[in-house]
Design an enzyme around this catalytic site. Sequence first.
Site, PDB file in Angstrom:
ATOM      1  N   ASN A 136      47.281  35.831  43.297  1.00 49.74           N
ATOM      2  CA  ASN A 136      47.185  34.375  43.109  1.00 49.74           C
ATOM      3  C   ASN A 136      47.860  33.932  41.812  1.00 49.74           C
ATOM      4  O   ASN A 136      47.703  32.803  41.384  1.00 49.74           O
ATOM      5  CB  ASN A 136      45.712  33.917  43.132  1.00 49.74           C
ATOM      6  CG  ASN A 136      44.898  34.520  41.985  1.00 49.74           C
ATOM      7  OD1 ASN A 136      45.432  35.273  41.150  1.00 49.74           O
ATOM      8  ND2 ASN A 136      43.623  34.200  41.923  1.00 49.74           N
ATOM      9  N   HIS A 138      47.346  35.304  38.761  1.00 43.58           N
ATOM     10  CA  HIS A 138      46.603  35.481  37.510  1.00 43.58           C
ATOM     11  C   HIS A 138      47.261  36.537  36.633  1.00 43.58           C
ATOM     12  O   HIS A 138      47.838  37.507  37.121  1.00 43.58           O
ATOM     13  CB  HIS A 138      45.107  35.734  37.747  1.00 43.58           C
ATOM     14  CG  HIS A 138      44.716  37.086  38.259  1.00 43.58           C
ATOM     15  ND1 HIS A 138      43.950  37.247  39.392  1.00 43.58           N
ATOM     16  CD2 HIS A 138      44.941  38.336  37.790  1.00 43.58           C
ATOM     17  CE1 HIS A 138      43.744  38.532  39.586  1.00 43.58           C
ATOM     18  NE2 HIS A 138      44.339  39.220  38.631  1.00 43.58           N
ATOM     19  N   GLU A 143      42.616  32.885  35.892  1.00 44.37           N
ATOM     20  CA  GLU A 143      42.736  32.478  37.285  1.00 44.37           C
ATOM     21  C   GLU A 143      43.404  31.105  37.386  1.00 44.37           C
ATOM     22  O   GLU A 143      43.448  30.362  36.395  1.00 44.37           O
ATOM     23  CB  GLU A 143      41.345  32.404  37.923  1.00 44.37           C
ATOM     24  CG  GLU A 143      40.577  33.724  37.921  1.00 44.37           C
ATOM     25  CD  GLU A 143      41.060  34.714  38.988  1.00 44.37           C
ATOM     26  OE1 GLU A 143      42.237  34.655  39.394  1.00 44.37           O
ATOM     27  OE2 GLU A 143      40.244  35.554  39.404  1.00 44.37           O
TER      28      GLU A 143
HETATM   29  C1  GLP Z   1      43.337  42.667  37.802  1.00 43.02           C
HETATM   30  C2  GLP Z   1      43.521  42.687  36.287  1.00 43.02           C
HETATM   31  C3  GLP Z   1      44.877  42.208  35.880  1.00 43.02           C
HETATM   32  C4  GLP Z   1      45.905  42.918  36.736  1.00 43.02           C
HETATM   33  C5  GLP Z   1      45.789  42.427  38.140  1.00 43.02           C
HETATM   34  C6  GLP Z   1      46.747  43.102  39.119  1.00 43.02           C
HETATM   35  O1  GLP Z   1      42.520  41.666  38.260  1.00 43.02           O
HETATM   36  N1  GLP Z   1      42.547  41.928  35.574  1.00 43.02           N
HETATM   37  O2  GLP Z   1      45.077  42.415  34.486  1.00 43.02           O
HETATM   38  O3  GLP Z   1      47.197  42.643  36.250  1.00 43.02           O
HETATM   39  O4  GLP Z   1      44.470  42.582  38.620  1.00 43.02           O
HETATM   40  O5  GLP Z   1      46.290  44.363  39.405  1.00 43.02           O
HETATM   41  P1  GLP Z   1      47.068  45.436  40.253  1.00 43.02           P
HETATM   42  O6  GLP Z   1      48.126  45.944  39.338  1.00 43.02           O
HETATM   43  O7  GLP Z   1      46.058  46.483  40.574  1.00 43.02           O
HETATM   44  O8  GLP Z   1      47.607  44.744  41.440  1.00 43.02           O
END
Ligand code: GLP
Length: 235
Positions: A136, A138, A143
């Site tokens: 999304n 973030h 968020e």
């Molecule tokens: C999580 C973390 C983020 C991270 C994101 C993507 O929610 N808080 O800092 O960048 O998700 O994670 P992933 O790399 O596992 O897709």
Amino acid sequence: MKIIEVESYEKLSLLAADMIASQVLLKPDCVLGLATGSSPLGTYENLASRCGEGRLDFSRVRTVNLDEYCGLTAENPQSYRYFMDQNLFGRVNIDPANTHLPDGSASDMEAECARYESLVESLGWPDLQLLGIGHNGHIGFNEPAEDFPARVHTVQLAESTIKANSRLFDRVEDVPTMAVTMGIGTIMKARRVLLIAGADKREIVERAFHGPVTPQVPGSILQLHPDATVIFTRS
Ligand code: GLP
């Protein structure tokens, strides 16, 4: 902003590790802003190997992580502190006292947010901040919202984030619903920013970095950072 497409996750990890390693070589006592999630696993693996081979020295490096779940102690295997110890800190010659994350188990979270913002400031802000991106948009745990949050703050996680992160928990009910995260303002103070995104993030990479800058897609703010690099792969 520099956007680099590479052909595989392995290449992405290698390139990201090169950028972090060069930062450490150029400034051995640099401040690295670090991230958790699946995206940086290959990068951390690469950095650990280089350190094991004596090609990289973390003894003077200081680190600040982006975020942490609320309500989990450092010993909890789902905590971001645990993740960092397992995947990086325990595998390189860093001084544990130089590694920092927000304390998600603090009894007074407002005070903890203020403490962590001051800590990052007292270290002079990150020389290089590593980021992943959520589906999304973030970054950290910022968020989609009406505004870009300026400082470290607590946040109610979006339903989609809880669902996405539940893959790492036994049950979706076990995923904390609150987290503490650097604000967008905190992240933007890093001198350099490096965002890595795997093949599953194609759509959001397009929206965040080729669409309008809006707090509805928090990562889009990086278009305005003076030294931001995105490395992504489609496969
Ligand atoms: C999580 C973390 C983020 C991270 C994101 C993507 O929610 N808080 O800092 O960048 O998700 O994670 P992933 O790399 O596992 O897709």
